[in-house]
Write an enzyme that holds these catalytic residues in place. Structure first.
Site, PDB file in Angstrom:
ATOM      1  N   LEU A  33       0.801  -1.224   0.000  1.00 28.28           N
ATOM      2  CA  LEU A  33       0.000   0.000   0.000  1.00 28.28           C
ATOM      3  C   LEU A  33       0.841   1.285   0.000  1.00 28.28           C
ATOM      4  CD1 LEU A  33      -2.899  -0.997   2.437  1.00 28.28           C
ATOM      5  CD2 LEU A  33      -2.819  -1.175  -0.068  1.00 28.28           C
ATOM      6  N   GLY A  36      -0.058   1.633  -3.810  1.00 26.39           N
ATOM      7  CA  GLY A  36      -1.410   1.170  -4.087  1.00 26.39           C
ATOM      8  C   GLY A  36      -2.409   1.788  -3.122  1.00 26.39           C
ATOM      9  N   ASP A  51       4.787  -6.721   2.495  1.00 23.24           N
ATOM     10  CA  ASP A  51       5.833  -6.226   1.612  1.00 23.24           C
ATOM     11  C   ASP A  51       6.688  -7.393   1.132  1.00 23.24           C
ATOM     12  OD1 ASP A  51       8.279  -4.889   0.628  1.00 23.24           O
ATOM     13  OD2 ASP A  51       7.415  -3.100   1.566  1.00 23.24           O
ATOM     14  N   TYR A 141      15.004   1.378 -14.807  1.00 18.94           N
ATOM     15  CA  TYR A 141      13.710   0.704 -14.711  1.00 18.94           C
ATOM     16  C   TYR A 141      13.622  -0.454 -15.703  1.00 18.94           C
ATOM     17  CZ  TYR A 141       8.777  -0.148 -15.736  1.00 18.94           C
ATOM     18  OH  TYR A 141       7.566  -0.750 -15.987  1.00 18.94           O
ATOM     19  N   ASN A 170       2.014   1.680 -23.312  1.00 20.10           N
ATOM     20  CA  ASN A 170       1.432   2.680 -22.398  1.00 20.10           C
ATOM     21  C   ASN A 170      -0.031   2.357 -22.109  1.00 20.10           C
ATOM     22  OD1 ASN A 170       3.445   5.194 -22.093  1.00 20.10           O
ATOM     23  ND2 ASN A 170       3.739   4.205 -24.060  1.00 20.10           N
ATOM     24  N   LEU A 188       1.396  10.223 -19.039  1.00 21.91           N
ATOM     25  CA  LEU A 188       0.989  11.362 -19.867  1.00 21.91           C
ATOM     26  C   LEU A 188      -0.484  11.736 -19.718  1.00 21.91           C
ATOM     27  CD1 LEU A 188       1.645  13.434 -22.075  1.00 21.91           C
ATOM     28  CD2 LEU A 188       1.203  11.635 -23.773  1.00 21.91           C
ATOM     29  N   ARG A 278      13.386  14.251 -20.834  1.00 21.38           N
ATOM     30  CA  ARG A 278      13.677  13.415 -19.660  1.00 21.38           C
ATOM     31  C   ARG A 278      14.730  12.390 -20.048  1.00 21.38           C
ATOM     32  NH1 ARG A 278       7.959  11.219 -17.527  1.00 21.38           N
ATOM     33  NH2 ARG A 278       8.002  10.427 -19.653  1.00 21.38           N
ATOM     34  N   GLY A 280      16.414   9.044 -20.438  1.00 21.29           N
ATOM     35  CA  GLY A 280      15.882   7.687 -20.486  1.00 21.29           C
ATOM     36  C   GLY A 280      14.711   7.525 -21.436  1.00 21.29           C
ATOM     37  N   ASP A 281      14.114   8.632 -21.903  1.00 25.75           N
ATOM     38  CA  ASP A 281      13.018   8.538 -22.866  1.00 25.75           C
ATOM     39  C   ASP A 281      13.564   8.217 -24.257  1.00 25.75           C
ATOM     40  OD1 ASP A 281      10.891   8.942 -21.203  1.00 25.75           O
ATOM     41  OD2 ASP A 281      10.719  11.095 -21.581  1.00 25.75           O
TER      42      ASP A 281
END
Length: 324
Positions: A33, A36, A51, A141, A170, A188, A278, A280-281
């Protein structure tokens, strides 16, 4: 069939959990949580607050619940944050994920469905991207997801369970009162819509000098309902050995095209400013979903406008997210 859903109080996990329950599955959510929301876990889905960092707890939960399948959504997902805090991402997405794999292997769970990402591809050599494209993540990531995919394959071979890896593009939209509420929000469409509901939150376009038709990044979008349906198909295909699929609409939209769709749905002009790229995009990332269509019969039903409209209705009803 019983399904244990890690991260099931999050955006994708909560909708998938609801669809699983609606299909007749006994669904147990395991979530800390932190990202979440307790109110996103709708009955008859049950919540276990815990966890994955607690190896003994996740082992005990898997042992006691005896799920037929584990669906693993629990992960940190912000590309920008992963660049700033790679150690946190490797600890959470890989290290804590190992605790789950150990519990699955030790307790002889038969099936594992993994929520992966298109970020494992990095800048693709060809578009649309197929599942055979080389994996060359350009941010931590994506690296953590690639690492976990490889660990999953090894564990499945050693402990003799089957798996399905689903690489998302996405995701947007809402379903039956369940919507997208990340804090901070990095995606986005909800960022655009929040800028309408909260005028002080000016929308920023991260870079307008990419090698695309209008200078902004191109992405593939999929409705949360269509994505969740694919997980049910992956579950039903449990007798198949091991599966790997992309999930997307096979249509690319620039940031400015998504922005225009939001203006159409909202019915008003939306202000924005251009900010720096950004790190990493990647410029263009669009999926080929031909394989899952061919092998599992999956078809996306919703359009980009459907996604924006459903998201807009949810955000209007929940201007403060799940705090409302």
């Amino acid at each position: 069939m019983k399904v244990l859903v890690t991260g099931g109080a999050g955006y994708i996990g909560s909708v998938t959990s609801l669809l699983l329950a609606e299909s007749g599955c006994d669904v147990v959510v395991f979530d800390n949580l932190k990202n979440g929301h307790r109110s996103a876990v709708l009955p008859p889905v049950r919540l276990v607050h815990g966890d994955l960092a607690d190896a003994d707890l996740i082992d005990r939960v898997v042992k006691e619940e005896k799920p037929d399948c584990v669906m693993h959504f629990a992960a940190l997902i912000a590309v920008g944050e992963s660049v700033e805090k790679p150690d946190l991402y490797f600890y959470n997405n890989v290290g804590c994920g190992l605790n789950l794999l150990n519990a699955v292997g030790k307790n002889r769970v038969a099936r594992f469905v993994f929520s992966s990402t298109a970020a494992v591809y990095g800048t693709p050599q060809a578009v649309p991207v197929t599942e055979t494209a080389p994996l060359q993540p350009e941010n931590p990531y994506g690296e953590t997801k690639r690492f976990f995919e490889e660990l999953l394959k090894v564990y499945a071979r050693i402990f003799r369970f089957s798996y399905c890896i689903l690489r998302y593009f996405n995701v947007a939209g809402a379903y039956k009162g369940l919507g997208e509420d990340h804090r901070p929000e990095t995606h986005l469409i909800p960022r655009i819509l929040r800028s309408v509901l909260h005028p002080g939150e000016n929308f920023e376009v991260y870079g307008d000098d990419y090698p695309t038709k209008d200078g902004t990044c191109v992405r593939d979008y999929i409705h949360i309902y269509d994505l969740a349906r694919a997980h049910l198909l992956a579950l039903r295909a449990r007798n198949e050995a091991n599966l790997l699929y992309n999930l997307g609409s096979e249509t690319g939209y620039t940031v400015k095209e998504v922005f225009a769709t939001c203006e159409k749905v909202v019915g008003a002009k939306i202000n924005y400013r251009v900010a720096a790229r950004r790190h990493g995009d990647v410029p263009i990332l669009v999926a080929s979903s031909a394989k899952i269509k061919r092998e599992l019969g999956w078809q996306p039903e919703k359009t980009l406008e459907d996604m924006v409209r459903d998201a807009w209705e949810w955000h209007k009803a929940h201007p403060r997210g799940y705090l409302d």
